[in-house]
Design an enzyme around this catalytic site. Sequence first.
Site, mmCIF file in Angstrom:
data_model
loop_
_atom_site.group_PDB
_atom_site.id
_atom_site.type_symbol
_atom_site.label_atom_id
_atom_site.label_comp_id
_atom_site.label_asym_id
_atom_site.label_seq_id
_atom_site.Cartn_x
_atom_site.Cartn_y
_atom_site.Cartn_z
ATOM 1 N N ASN A 10 0.867 -1.173 0.000
ATOM 2 C CA ASN A 10 0.000 0.000 0.000
ATOM 3 C C ASN A 10 0.905 1.225 0.000
ATOM 4 O O ASN A 10 1.455 1.598 1.027
ATOM 5 C CB ASN A 10 -0.899 -0.040 1.247
ATOM 6 N N LYS A 12 0.136 4.185 -0.385
ATOM 7 C CA LYS A 12 -0.548 5.369 0.171
ATOM 8 C C LYS A 12 -0.259 6.591 -0.711
ATOM 9 O O LYS A 12 -0.104 6.447 -1.918
ATOM 10 C CB LYS A 12 -0.138 5.575 1.635
ATOM 11 N N HIS A 94 -9.764 0.899 4.327
ATOM 12 C CA HIS A 94 -8.500 1.114 5.044
ATOM 13 C C HIS A 94 -8.730 2.052 6.227
ATOM 14 O O HIS A 94 -9.558 2.970 6.143
ATOM 15 C CB HIS A 94 -7.442 1.694 4.098
ATOM 16 N N GLU A 96 -7.200 4.496 7.291
ATOM 17 C CA GLU A 96 -7.069 5.936 7.001
ATOM 18 C C GLU A 96 -8.323 6.464 6.301
ATOM 19 O O GLU A 96 -8.715 7.618 6.500
ATOM 20 C CB GLU A 96 -5.790 6.182 6.186
ATOM 21 N N GLU A 164 -5.971 -5.244 10.116
ATOM 22 C CA GLU A 164 -4.951 -4.225 10.384
ATOM 23 C C GLU A 164 -5.308 -3.467 11.656
ATOM 24 O O GLU A 164 -6.086 -2.495 11.610
ATOM 25 C CB GLU A 164 -4.880 -3.230 9.218
ATOM 26 N N GLY A 170 1.716 2.099 10.732
ATOM 27 C CA GLY A 170 2.634 3.234 10.627
ATOM 28 C C GLY A 170 3.276 3.629 11.946
ATOM 29 O O GLY A 170 3.864 4.700 12.056
ATOM 30 N N SER A 210 2.818 -2.219 10.300
ATOM 31 C CA SER A 210 4.258 -2.192 10.576
ATOM 32 C C SER A 210 4.981 -3.498 10.256
ATOM 33 O O SER A 210 5.932 -3.860 10.952
ATOM 34 C CB SER A 210 4.519 -1.767 12.029
#
Length: 247
Positions: A10, A12, A94, A96, A164, A170, A210
């Site tokens: 990903n 991003k 996701h 985010e 996730e 992150g 991560s």
Amino acid sequence: MSRKFFVGGNWKMNGDKKSLGELIQTMNGAKVDPNVDVVCGAPAIYLDFARSHLDAKFGVAAQNCYKVPKGAFTGEISPAMIKDCGVNWVILGHSERRHVFGESDELIGQKTAHALESGLGVIACIGEKLDEREGGITEKVVFAQTKVIADNVKDWSKVVLAYEPVWAIGTGKTATPQQAQEVHDKLRGWLKANVSEAVANSVRIIYGGSVTGGTCKELASQKDVDGFLVGGASLKPEFVEIINAKM
Ligand code: PGA
């Protein structure tokens, strides 16, 4: 039942044609395990670029899409457009999208249904926030998110479920192999009870948060971890190590 290992990258909102072009060259030239499905999630504006430069053995994914084929939705892209670029996957739900852009479970469900009906494969993301884990409601949260996705899926062969945990994305704080395995096992149990045993046995449940070259092997050795969704490390040559976690 053997499930083919699946590793998604990903990217991003990172990279440019120069740096992504270099990454693509590294990937195209790397020795990768042929028994792994690899899909790179490119920014919408680079979907065409990624698809035309990445070797055909690698898939490409959009990182989002809208819930209808076309219309007055400024700034959005549709599954039809994604397919028109030769791209066959989309990442939906996701964290985010959920937590930075406020996407609801309902919208993610609608997007999932439309993407699948349009013939895209969907990497459907779920995961609890830190306060939810600490409050002991991880299961409740991920089951509720999974239910909304499941309610919108007819053909599970085109769906990969990505667990996730938000606290691991992150942050450099990878879930332990045991933490990942525990949730993946529970998700499989939920699928068995609420969808079917066949789906529970065949759906790939991948872990994200991560993941690095250093943590991937032990995570990959867990019975119910069928691959990864990789953010930061997918932009580095290290991504090849993660693809090859089972080799
Ligand atoms: P990360 O991101 O690997 O950088 O934690 C994972 C993801 O957001 O899919």
